[in-house]
Design a protein around this motif. Structure first.
Motif, short mmCIF file in Angstrom:
data_model
loop_
_atom_site.label_atom_id
_atom_site.label_comp_id
_atom_site.label_asym_id
_atom_site.label_seq_id
_atom_site.Cartn_x
_atom_site.Cartn_y
_atom_site.Cartn_z
N UNK A 204 0.87 -1.03 0.28
CA UNK A 204 -0.10 -0.07 -0.06
C UNK A 204 0.84 1.11 0.19
N UNK A 224 6.00 8.77 3.93
CA UNK A 224 4.31 7.60 3.30
C UNK A 224 4.36 8.43 2.07
N UNK A 226 2.53 6.69 -1.80
CA UNK A 226 1.74 6.07 -2.81
C UNK A 226 2.39 6.65 -4.37
N UNK A 227 3.36 6.07 -4.99
CA UNK A 227 3.63 6.15 -6.28
C UNK A 227 2.77 6.08 -7.49
N UNK A 228 1.65 5.57 -7.03
CA UNK A 228 1.12 4.41 -8.10
C UNK A 228 -1.23 5.90 -7.63
N UNK A 229 -1.53 5.49 -8.62
CA UNK A 229 -2.75 6.64 -8.07
C UNK A 229 -3.73 5.64 -6.91
N UNK A 231 -5.03 2.95 -4.95
CA UNK A 231 -4.98 3.20 -3.22
C UNK A 231 -3.51 1.44 -2.91
N UNK A 233 -1.21 -0.84 -3.98
CA UNK A 233 0.41 -0.11 -4.49
C UNK A 233 1.13 -1.19 -5.56
N UNK B 172 -9.26 5.35 -6.22
CA UNK B 172 -9.01 4.93 -4.92
C UNK B 172 -9.34 3.34 -4.68
N UNK B 254 -3.12 14.24 -6.34
CA UNK B 254 -3.77 13.01 -7.05
C UNK B 254 -4.85 13.64 -8.00
N UNK B 257 -4.11 15.12 -11.02
CA UNK B 257 -3.98 14.11 -11.60
C UNK B 257 -5.11 14.40 -12.43
#
Lengths: 360, 266
Positions: A204, A224, A226-229, A231, A233, B172, B254, B257
């Motif tokens: 995550x 902390x 989250x490199x990818x959009x 939730x 990861x 999400x 986010x 984006x």
């Protein structure tokens, strides 16, 4: 105003900008010259290898579902299995350390109600492998070791577990775990910065334990991210480059690089030239090349300066016009760079064996 | 549907009848054994490179196109599937790889499900036992489900997205499966909470073919779960303000984006 809102307002007032997120677009890559780069460098032919790593003496330690295999620097081979004292047959990971030494880790035991050693420290001695099992027994929360990173400056191993990271130090101490704020999850990626901080890449988030030069186990975690959009990861790997950037792979979302100074994230997906989003491992070359192991599309390499990807497949040309790669399988489960060898070798673990590449 | 204030009790009742140890994994779609699957099926979580038909032919699978192209678990057949045909495929339901099958119906499906309705948002209390996950808080969204012309209600999957100020959405969670309550009501139970992030959330449903419904009306989540910070048996460090700050900044990222036309985009 909540605490978080207040912090955000402070950050914005200070002009702190996160994150310019950039998605790289494709650039054409050319495979290195020469025929079949992987075809003549087989290290192990079995289909059960899970991870391979080289110690500082050039010995390759291979974790398999049937024990540990060692390809010695002189070309000889050794096996170490349950009959020799190995804790259990299935080995999840192997990480080389000082010459002739490695740490291996195990998947969860079949019976979770029984405590079983999660790691075993191995040494070459008298022409054979000698093991020393270790158990994280303080809480019983740690049931598996997924991957470890070796800190050569401190002769320590940081281990990704089912609950953050744990530490095995030079004194033979197996130290319990630390994990960042929830939600987290399985830690599959671990990377150590030159200053001793530890990046924890889990299901995550990507977070940093500020352990520092003294390997402070009680340090705080941050940032902390989250490199990818999304939730989830599903991070599978982490590596730190010479500029301090953190490269991460995701089992389902490709590759990203975080610049922790600029708080900038660059993501690489199929549109960028990465052959698949299913990234199982990644490793960095001393020249900055990023090697990426995909679960279904072979091995890929990125030239970070140009953004060009080159793809190596088992049965197709190694690029748009290149020669066949000789890769045993498109299911690449691990990649690591062996700098104990000259020239350096890229050691690639696939579903059909382990091979090495020493070309440019 | 029970009133939001009764939901925790309802969930507790529900959980008392559930077995522990459920995995934090979304089940594959279509479910193994499904019948009447459209010939333009979107496959999820099969980690497969090809489908094998009952006649022995193989249909290669490709990375699915937008808006599913940000997750390797989504796969599409490289050519339309044959009507009335059973296909074998590997899948990994959490207990290791195995093989399942599904059978196609008469043709493709191009009609989207109806829009679902989110009836509120209820913070759960404590760790999330619904999915067997370790999580600081559970977030619950009472749901009026979607309907579809070809996909059974039990096979419809839901997306949860943040509604952005410009009208776009940022996904999400994906592939959520509603949790049934004892009185027949449904909840979307978010496996790992909302990371403490307030915002307006919308739900969308997708059918077997990947047709995405219109969004629900947004539901405002004023206060997300609280965060506890680094733990260990060796002692916890104090809460890191920098970490909290960056978590919030990540959320801003986010938002930047931005997406249009109601679907996530990189």
């Amino acid at each position: 105003m909540s605490l978080r809102d207040g912090l955000l307002a402070m950050a914005l007032a200070a002009g702190c900008g996160y994150p310019h997120s950039v998605t790289r677009t494709a650039a054409s890559g050319s495979p290195p010259a020469g025929p079949s780069p992987f075809s003549s460098t087989a290290l192990y032919a079995g289909s059960d290898a899970r991870e391979a790593s080289t110690d500082q003496g050039g010995n390759v330690w291979i974790a398999t579902t049937g024990g540990v295999k060692v390809v010695l620097a002189d070309g000889g081979t050794l096996s170490y299995g349950t009959a020799d004292g190995l804790v259990q047959s299935a080995v999840a990971c192997a990480t080389g350390g000082l010459p002739g030494t490695a740490l291996v880790g195990f998947p969860p035991p079949a019976d979770l109600t029984k405590t079983s050693p999660q790691i075993e420290f191995l040494q070459l001695s008298g022409g054979k492998v000698v093991g020393s099992p270790k158990t994280f027994a303080l809480t019983g929360e740690i049931v598996q070791a997924n991957h470890a990173a070796y800190d050569s400056k401190r002769n320590q191993y940081w281990i990704g577990t089912n609950e953050g990271v744990a530490l095995y130090d030079a004194a033979g101490d197996a130290i319990e775990h630390r994990h960042p704020v929830h939600p987290h999850g399985l830690t599959l990626g671990v990377a150590i910065t030159p200053s001793g901080d530890v990046w924890d890449a889990d299901q995550f988030q990507l977070s940093r334990l500020n352990a520092g030069p003294a390997a402070d186990f009680d340090a705080t975690f941050d940032p902390i991210l989250q490199p990818f959009p999304e939730n989830e990861q599903d991070l599978s790997a982490a590596a730190v480059d010479a500029a301090g950037g953190v490269w991460v792979g995701s089992l389902v979302r490709g590759v990203a690089r975080l610049d922790p100074q600029a708080f900038a994230v660059t993501t690489y997906g199929v549109a960028s030239g990465l052959p698949s989003l299913a990234v199982q491992s990644l490793a960095l070359d001393p020249d900055g090349t990023v090697w990426v192991a995909t679960g279904d599309s072979g091995l890929a390499r990125l030239d970070p300066s140009s953004g060009a990807w080159t793809s190596y497949r088992a049965s197709s040309p190694a690029g748009p016009s290149g020669p066949p790669s000789g890769l045993p399988s498109d299911d690449v489960v691990d990649v690591t760079v062996d700098t104990s060898h000259s020239p350096r070798r890229v050691v690639v673990t696939t579903g059909a064996g382990v091979v090495a590449y020493a070309g440019p | 549907m029970p009133a939001p204030s009764l939901l925790p009790l309802a969930v507790a009742l529900l959980l008392s009848h559930r077995q522990a140890g459920l995995a934090c994994l979304e089940p594959p779609s279509p479910s193994p054994g499904a019948t009447g699957v459209p010939t333009n099926a979107l496959l999820y979580d099969f980690n497969a490179t090809g489908l094998q038909s009952e006649s022995g032919g193989t249909v290669p699978l490709l990375q699915a196109g937008a808006p599913w192209d940000d997750d390797a678990r989504y796969r599409s057949p490289s050519s339309p599937l044959q009507p009335g045909t059973t296909y074998l495929l590997p899948f990994a339901p959490g207990g290791g790889p195995t093989t399942g099958s599904f059978t196609t119906g008469a043709g493709p499906d191009t009609l989207a499900p109806s829009a679902p309705a989110l009836l509120g948002a209820v913070p759960g209390d404590g760790m999330n036992p619904v999915y067997g996950c370790i999580s600081d808080r559970l977030e619950l969204f009472p749901l009026e489900p979607s309907t579809d012309d070809q996909t059974p209600a039990s096979e419809i999957r839901y997306e949860l997205s943040v509604a952005l100020p410009d009208g776009g959405f940022e996904r999400t969670y994906e592939e959520l499966v509603p949790v049934g309550l004892p009185d027949g009501g449904l909840l979307l139970a978010v496996p790992m909470g909302l990371s403490g992030l307030s915002g307006s959330y919308v739900a969308q449903a997708r059918d077997w073919a990947g047709n995405l419904s219109p969004p629900s009306a947004p539901v405002r989540v004023a206060v997300g779960p609280t965060c506890d910070f680094a733990e260990s048996t060796a002692g916890s460090g104090p809460p890191s303000l920098l970490a909290l700050w960056l978590l919030g900044l990540g959320f801003l990222a986010r938002r930047r984006r931005s997406v249009q036309n109601g679907r996530p985009k990189r």
